[in-house]
Design an enzyme around this catalytic site. Structure first.
Site, mmCIF file in Angstrom:
data_model
loop_
_atom_site.group_PDB
_atom_site.id
_atom_site.type_symbol
_atom_site.label_atom_id
_atom_site.label_comp_id
_atom_site.label_asym_id
_atom_site.label_seq_id
_atom_site.Cartn_x
_atom_site.Cartn_y
_atom_site.Cartn_z
ATOM 1 N N LYS A 132 0.475 7.112 -9.382
ATOM 2 C CA LYS A 132 1.079 5.933 -8.620
ATOM 3 C C LYS A 132 2.286 5.572 -9.167
ATOM 4 O O LYS A 132 3.184 5.099 -8.575
ATOM 5 C CB LYS A 132 -0.050 5.093 -8.221
ATOM 6 C CG LYS A 132 -1.231 5.449 -7.466
ATOM 7 C CD LYS A 132 -1.991 4.467 -6.984
ATOM 8 C CE LYS A 132 -3.298 4.833 -6.021
ATOM 9 N NZ LYS A 132 -4.122 3.721 -5.712
ATOM 10 N N GLY A 172 0.665 -1.226 -0.008
ATOM 11 C CA GLY A 172 0.002 0.064 -0.111
ATOM 12 C C GLY A 172 0.949 1.340 0.038
ATOM 13 O O GLY A 172 0.477 2.239 0.399
ATOM 14 N N LYS A 175 -10.918 -5.316 11.611
ATOM 15 C CA LYS A 175 -9.410 -5.225 12.159
ATOM 16 C C LYS A 175 -9.078 -6.189 13.345
ATOM 17 O O LYS A 175 -7.949 -6.616 13.296
ATOM 18 C CB LYS A 175 -9.088 -3.916 12.494
ATOM 19 C CG LYS A 175 -8.854 -2.714 11.430
ATOM 20 C CD LYS A 175 -8.544 -1.371 12.009
ATOM 21 C CE LYS A 175 -8.351 -0.370 10.674
ATOM 22 N NZ LYS A 175 -8.227 0.735 11.227
ATOM 23 N N LEU A 198 -0.976 7.218 3.536
ATOM 24 C CA LEU A 198 -0.002 7.055 4.619
ATOM 25 C C LEU A 198 1.207 6.165 4.248
ATOM 26 O O LEU A 198 2.169 6.514 4.318
ATOM 27 C CB LEU A 198 -0.581 6.151 5.958
ATOM 28 C CG LEU A 198 0.529 6.086 6.847
ATOM 29 C CD1 LEU A 198 0.704 7.297 7.544
ATOM 30 C CD2 LEU A 198 -0.304 5.246 8.171
#
Length: 330
Positions: free
Chosen positions: A62, A28, A156, A33
């Site tokens: 990207k 990622g 999560k 982040l």
């Protein structure tokens, strides 16, 4: 343990020796982040790998970002959540895996994709530390969260359970509120730039929250990866000068612009009614605002001995205060 699950080390490798700089894989790495994590890892002198996913396609921004990482010294590794063997091959290259896939529904909610990564790390058998995509509110403190926003915390916790049952060494990072999302809009949902005229206070505007510069989140994260004190623990990033209410944030902005904003208030009943009129993805995000700004979920508990706090662990790291952060908007 903060996560509430038993941990079994099994046959996985022990933590890196003191002074050794781990090899790091960021998954990622082109995200909000993730790109900061790559930069921080390189700056700290870690051999850094970034997963290059074919799903990027022809997203030129990207692609250019990945190429800039390569120029800065990172290695690009081809891999995809849709290709399990590629994940195994990628994690075999490194000591530490940091995942920063999106958990935000208005972008793309990919938290449970990490279950494939957990399987890959378990099979590879060489990873000394896994940092899953957390970085927000500690899901272990949100067992009573409202629908539909609780899906983020539930997912999560599913990933945490899989990590611990697999015997994978971990660190969970709770970084509270990303400064760019909260401070820029004076803690108002749907705003990322501060008004010079008016502001809507959520409730009385006095609930405390914790705001952290995203670059600081990345720097603290990289400090943790070879630190035995953070192994198999939840670590909170809670800079003491950044524990402020919405009214205090607004007050800082008012001092910068030399005027008072016109203030209106939004009661909890009005907020919840407004939330129900939004689509599902918006409702998820607004639920999180509700817990932070109306309930004070980030500051209504003490950090126990079983966890850690980054600014205490790393006093040498100078963090960006809210006062300093807000100056960029003047």
């Amino acid at each position: 343990m903060a996560a509430g699950f038993l941990f079994h080390m099994g046959s996985l490798p022990a933590i890196a020796t003191v002074g050794h700089k781990s090899k790091v894989l960021v998954i990622g790495g082109t995200g909000y982040l993730g790109k900061r994590l790559v930069t921080a890892s390189l700056a700290a002198g870690h051999e850094t790998y970034v997963l290059q996913r074919p799903e990027i396609g022809v997203d030129i921004e990207k692609i250019q970002l990945l190429l800039s990482f390569k120029k800065a010294g990172a290695s690009l590794v081809s891999g995809s959540f849709n290709d399990y063997r590629s994940l195994v091959d990628a994690v075999k290259l490194v000591d530490v895996v940091i995942c920063a896939v999106s958990g935000v529904h208005i972008r793309s909610h990919q938290i449970l994709l990490q279950l494939k990564l957990v399987d890959a790390i378990k099979e590879a058998g060489n990873v000394k530390r896994f940092l899953p995509s957390e970085f927000g509110t500690d899901p272990a403190t949100m067992e009573n969260a409202m629908e539909p926003g609780r899906v983020t915390f539930d997912d999560k916790m599913v990933v945490r359970k899989a990590i611990e049952e697999a015997g994978i060494p971990f660190t969970y990072i709770s970084a509270n509120c990303f400064a760019g999302y909260f401070l820029g809009g004076l803690c108002q949902p749907g705003f990322i730039l501060p008004s010079r005229e008016q502001v809507t206070l959520l409730g009385d505007g006095n609930q405390k929250a914790v705001y952290v510069d995203e670059d600081d989140i990345a720097r603290y994260t990289i400090k943790m990866i070879d630190d035995p004190r953070t192994l198999n623990k939840t670590v909170y990033i809670k800079p003491p000068k950044n524990v402020l209410s919405q009214r205090e944030v607004v007050g800082i902005w008012e001092k910068y612009i030399g005027k008072e904003l016109k203030k209106t208030t939004l009661s909890v009943e009005e907020f919840l009614a407004m939330m129900k009129e939004q689509d599902y993805a918006e409702q998820v995000g607004l639920t999180h605002y509700y817990h932070v700004c109306y309930e004070g979920c980030l500051t209504n508990f003490e950090i126990g001995d079983e966890a850690g706090e980054a600014t205490k662990l790393y006093p040498e790291v100078g963090y960006t205060t809210v006062v300093e952060y807000m100056k960029r908007y003047v």
